[in-house]
Design an enzyme around this catalytic site. Structure first.
Site, short mmCIF file in Angstrom:
data_model
loop_
_atom_site.label_atom_id
_atom_site.label_comp_id
_atom_site.label_asym_id
_atom_site.label_seq_id
_atom_site.Cartn_x
_atom_site.Cartn_y
_atom_site.Cartn_z
N LYS A 164 26.75 -17.25 53.45
CA LYS A 164 26.56 -16.04 52.64
C LYS A 164 25.62 -16.43 51.50
O LYS A 164 26.04 -16.96 50.49
CB LYS A 164 27.91 -15.55 52.09
CG LYS A 164 27.95 -14.05 51.72
CD LYS A 164 27.11 -13.61 50.55
CE LYS A 164 27.47 -14.04 49.20
NZ LYS A 164 26.53 -13.38 48.17
N GLU B 158 27.09 -21.86 28.93
CA GLU B 158 25.95 -22.11 29.80
C GLU B 158 24.91 -21.00 29.62
O GLU B 158 25.15 -19.85 29.97
CB GLU B 158 26.39 -22.20 31.26
CG GLU B 158 25.29 -22.60 32.20
CD GLU B 158 25.77 -22.84 33.62
OE1 GLU B 158 25.30 -23.79 34.26
OE2 GLU B 158 26.63 -22.05 34.08
N GLU C 134 22.58 -12.50 47.26
CA GLU C 134 21.86 -11.28 47.61
C GLU C 134 20.52 -11.17 46.86
O GLU C 134 19.68 -10.35 47.19
CB GLU C 134 22.72 -10.05 47.33
CG GLU C 134 23.11 -9.83 45.87
CD GLU C 134 24.35 -10.60 45.45
OE1 GLU C 134 24.97 -10.21 44.44
OE2 GLU C 134 24.71 -11.59 46.13
N CYS D 65 22.46 -26.27 37.32
CA CYS D 65 23.70 -26.76 36.72
C CYS D 65 23.57 -28.20 36.23
O CYS D 65 24.52 -28.74 35.67
CB CYS D 65 24.86 -26.64 37.71
SG CYS D 65 24.65 -27.65 39.19
#
Length: 489
Positions: free
Chosen positions: A178, A380, A181, A286
């Site tokens: 997945k 973050e 999107e 990250c």
């Protein structure tokens, strides 16, 4: 919009070796480089997922029964195809994510390295056998766990899927991918190349969607394991939901990586390393060093970092951020820090690239005199922003680093081996760098952080991932009745 106006054909799901149409609602895919329409992607749900899982289940018996040395032959061919299509794959990442071409190419090259590691798996998963008593043997083998799912983020459309695809499949599992999107085009091309390499239909499937699909993956009774990469908030939700449904799960979350700079650090090496760490991939990774802990008198080093940052130009050697919303959020962090008393040394707000006025750009930003309680010091930001926090001592700097809820990476710049070792032993992070701004391990060493940067056991890449994607079968055999029976047999 009409398909003819799009740069690429509409994105479709890939199930059982075929691209299939979906009746689901679609989302436009906009290039963050210039705001152009790239394609559309279906927001699939449970129905489409069920089709993909069924295809994977049907493929699993034959695929898992194939000897691993035969399975990896496909990945030898696939690696060659990645190399042959390097420029095309680079362009896809560049357009849908906004990275510079150089960063996009490096991402695909890392995917090639990850695939190369998967080709070595037959040597790493060889079973163990031992005669434990006269005529009695115990054997240990690593077996695939079944149908698995990989949920990947927008910031690395090609590399992060390869954190999971080659290893999970080479070890005998079948997969549902997945992709984000926001960046699904690369995933379709990956599917095509895997099929071209000879991967049987149903072993690898791509289902596109958003939150509804993620929830369906976590709940599906026939998916044995889920890997996830994204924000910490979502990683927690995925981990809890998947494990509550008795699945294996490793979920990688966000980070607030600290770079400790000591007064004895090499000025040129440090400035180049810090500037590259905070701005590479527009800070959307990250492993970005977004918080610098300056210890003692380091004004000369900061001046050099500022000098290096001013060489980083949006649209040239600095890519875009992923969306308008991301740009606004990043710039809000900068403005709030400035209002709270921090000093902006390099200001990347309101960046504009000529000819790409509809793109989403934030210039390199350096903020000094940030205090540990400011949001920009703790959260973050995911943009090309460096927050400099001053500390009087190394212990004070480590105390700030240790208090972070995250634990992905930490680095120290120094010429003292003893001080470097002290940081290595006391920083609360899973990946440590010494005079390295982005301490990403190379294969076969695995990628994975600590604390709220990772949920679950095992890492997602390297040798550690083998344990996640397999289960152990232990067999005991006895063929000599004349040896008698004792407590060991």
């Amino acid at each position: 919009m009409e398909t003819a106006q799009m740069l690429y054909p509409e994105v479709r799901n890939y199930v059982a070796g075929n691209f299939i149409n979906s009746s689901a609602e679609t989302l436009e895919i906009i290039s963050p480089l210039d705001g152009s329409l790239l394609s559309t992607v279906p927001l699939s749900g449970e129905t489409e997922l069920n089709e993909a899982v069924k295809a994977a289940q049907q493929a699993f018996p034959k695929w898992s029964a194939m000897p691993i040395k035969e399975r990896v032959q496909i990945f030898f061919r696939y690696k060659t195809l990645l190399e042959q299509n390097l420029e095309e794959l680079t362009e896809l990442v560049h357009r849908e994510n906004g990275k510079t071409l150089g960063e996009a190419r490096a991402e695909v090259e890392k995917a090639i390295e990850l695939t190369e590691f998967a080709c070595s798996l037959p040597q790493l998963v060889a079973g163990e056998i031992l005669e434990v008593s006269a005529g009695v043997e115990c054997r240990l083998e690593k077996k695939p766990i079944g149908v698995v799912a990989s949920i990947t983020p927008f910031n690395f459309p090609n590399m992060v899927p390869h954190w999971t695809i080659p290893n999970a499949l080479a070890l005998g599992n079948c997969m549902i991918l997945k992709p984000s999107e926001k960046v699904p085009i690369s995933a379709n091309r990956i599917a095509e190349l895997l099929t071209e390499a000879g991967l049987p239909a149903g072993v690898f499937n791509v289902v596109n969607g958003a939150q509804e699909l993620v929830e369906a993956i976590c709940d599906h009774p026939d998916i044995a394991a889920v890997s996830f990469v994204g924000s910490t908030n979502v990683a927690k939700i995925v981990y809890r939901r998947a494990t509550s449904n008795l699945k294996r799960c490793v979920a990688l979350g966000g980070a607030k990586n600290h770079i400790i700079v000591l007064p004895d650090a090499n000025i040129g090496l440090t400035a180049a390393g810090v500037a590259a760490s905070m701005s590479g991939c527009a800070g959307q990774r990250c492993m970005a060093g977004s918080a610098m802990l300056g210890v003692g008198p380091i004004d000369n080093i900061i001046e050099k970092i500022v000098e290096e940052a001013k060489k980083i130009i949006p649209g040239e050697n600095l890519g875009s951020v992923i969306s308008k919303e991301a740009k606004e959020r990043i710039e809000k962090y900068i403005s709030e820090a400035e209002k709270a008393g921090a000093k902006v040394l390099v200001d990347g707000r309101n960046a504009m690239v000529s000819g790409k006025e509809n793109g989403y750009y934030v210039g390199p930003t350096i903020i000094d005199f940030v205090t540990p309680d400011m949001a920009i010091a703790k959260e973050e930001v995911f943009g090309p922003v460096l927050a400099i926090i001053r500390a009087k001592t190394l212990d004070e700097a480590l105390q700030i680093e240790n208090k972070s809820e995250y634990g992905n990476a930490a680095s120290v710049f120094t010429q003292s081996g003893g001080l470097a070792r002290y940081v290595m032993e006391n920083a609360s992070a899973g990946m440590i760098g010494v005079n390295v701004g982005v301490p990403v391990p190379r294969e076969p060493f695995s990628f994975g952080g600590w604390n709220e940067s990772k949920f679950g056991t095992c890492d997602i890449t390297g040798k550690s991932s083998i344990e996640f994607w397999t289960q152990m079968k232990k067999t005991t055999t006895k063929w000599n009745p004349e040896a008698g029976i004792n407590w060991m047999s």
